[in-house]
Design a protein around this motif. Structure first.
Motif, mmCIF file in Angstrom:
data_model
loop_
_atom_site.group_PDB
_atom_site.id
_atom_site.type_symbol
_atom_site.label_atom_id
_atom_site.label_comp_id
_atom_site.label_asym_id
_atom_site.label_seq_id
_atom_site.Cartn_x
_atom_site.Cartn_y
_atom_site.Cartn_z
ATOM 1 N N ILE A 7 41.130 54.461 52.287
ATOM 2 C CA ILE A 7 42.234 54.396 53.237
ATOM 3 C C ILE A 7 43.536 53.726 52.852
ATOM 4 O O ILE A 7 44.595 53.957 53.386
ATOM 5 N N LYS A 8 43.422 53.119 51.603
ATOM 6 C CA LYS A 8 44.562 52.572 50.998
ATOM 7 C C LYS A 8 45.417 53.640 50.166
ATOM 8 O O LYS A 8 46.522 53.683 50.248
ATOM 9 N N CYS A 9 44.384 54.386 49.177
ATOM 10 C CA CYS A 9 45.258 55.395 48.134
ATOM 11 C C CYS A 9 44.886 56.623 48.314
ATOM 12 O O CYS A 9 45.654 57.630 47.606
ATOM 13 N N GLY A 10 44.021 57.063 49.124
ATOM 14 C CA GLY A 10 43.507 58.380 49.171
ATOM 15 C C GLY A 10 42.522 58.848 48.276
ATOM 16 O O GLY A 10 42.051 60.103 48.128
ATOM 17 N N ARG A 11 42.218 58.148 46.903
ATOM 18 C CA ARG A 11 41.346 58.797 46.053
ATOM 19 C C ARG A 11 39.937 58.747 46.429
ATOM 20 O O ARG A 11 39.398 58.183 47.543
ATOM 21 N N ARG A 12 39.116 59.431 45.961
ATOM 22 C CA ARG A 12 37.882 59.468 46.304
ATOM 23 C C ARG A 12 36.489 58.808 45.212
ATOM 24 O O ARG A 12 35.403 59.141 45.418
ATOM 25 N N GLU A 13 37.002 58.275 44.224
ATOM 26 C CA GLU A 13 35.933 57.641 43.394
ATOM 27 C C GLU A 13 35.844 56.263 43.496
ATOM 28 O O GLU A 13 36.644 55.307 43.762
ATOM 29 N N THR A 14 34.488 56.085 43.951
ATOM 30 C CA THR A 14 33.979 54.732 44.344
ATOM 31 C C THR A 14 32.963 54.352 43.453
ATOM 32 O O THR A 14 32.462 54.879 42.364
ATOM 33 N N VAL A 40 31.273 48.418 48.611
ATOM 34 C CA VAL A 40 31.754 49.772 48.273
ATOM 35 C C VAL A 40 33.163 49.502 47.840
ATOM 36 O O VAL A 40 33.968 48.893 48.671
ATOM 37 N N PHE A 41 33.738 50.067 46.568
ATOM 38 C CA PHE A 41 34.962 49.601 46.298
ATOM 39 C C PHE A 41 35.643 50.895 45.654
ATOM 40 O O PHE A 41 35.000 51.672 45.228
ATOM 41 N N CYS A 42 36.941 51.245 45.890
ATOM 42 C CA CYS A 42 37.700 52.115 45.445
ATOM 43 C C CYS A 42 38.011 51.934 43.739
ATOM 44 O O CYS A 42 38.449 50.922 43.538
ATOM 45 N N ASN A 44 40.008 53.322 41.941
ATOM 46 C CA ASN A 44 41.511 53.703 41.654
ATOM 47 C C ASN A 44 42.561 52.241 41.983
ATOM 48 O O ASN A 44 42.939 51.467 41.297
ATOM 49 N N CYS A 45 42.125 51.602 43.402
ATOM 50 C CA CYS A 45 42.989 50.664 43.663
ATOM 51 C C CYS A 45 42.414 49.231 44.085
ATOM 52 O O CYS A 45 42.901 48.263 44.101
ATOM 53 N N GLY A 46 41.038 49.495 43.996
ATOM 54 C CA GLY A 46 40.234 48.120 44.261
ATOM 55 C C GLY A 46 39.836 47.841 45.622
ATOM 56 O O GLY A 46 39.108 46.659 45.780
ATOM 57 N N TYR A 47 40.472 48.414 46.687
ATOM 58 C CA TYR A 47 40.151 48.193 47.916
ATOM 59 C C TYR A 47 38.681 48.166 48.280
ATOM 60 O O TYR A 47 37.752 49.182 47.719
ATOM 61 N N SER A 48 38.126 47.043 48.995
ATOM 62 C CA SER A 48 36.620 47.002 49.060
ATOM 63 C C SER A 48 36.292 46.745 50.393
ATOM 64 O O SER A 48 37.001 46.076 51.144
ATOM 65 N N GLU A 49 35.089 47.144 50.702
ATOM 66 C CA GLU A 49 34.371 46.767 52.197
ATOM 67 C C GLU A 49 32.738 46.320 51.812
ATOM 68 O O GLU A 49 32.288 46.765 50.872
#
Length: 68
Positions: A7-14, A40-42, A44-49
């Motif tokens: 949801i932050k950068c649109g990439r799909r690598e988790t 679970v984190f992205c 690319n940008c590090g966004y985490s849930e």
């Protein structure tokens, strides 16, 4: 069909990690880590849930991260 991504950068690598944390009160004072989560984190940008391991179905966690 539109592919969803972070949801932050649109990439799909988790990536995922399991973590344990203390609660409050006596468990915090004695460092008893009884709260377990899957993070679970992205990549690319590090966004985490954080997802509670006791109430989350492992196969659905990535889908939840992408808003599915």
């Amino acid at each position: 069909m539109e592919k969803k991504g972070c949801i932050k950068c649109g990439r799909r690598e988790t990536g995922t990690k399991d973590v344990a944390m203390t609660g409050t009160g006596l468990s915090k004072m004695f460092d008893i880590q009884h709260n377990t989560f899957t993070v679970v984190f992205c990549k690319n940008c590090g966004y985490s849930e954080f997802y509670n391991k006791r109430s989350s179905n492992a196969s659905n966690i990535i889908d939840l991260f992408f808003g599915g």
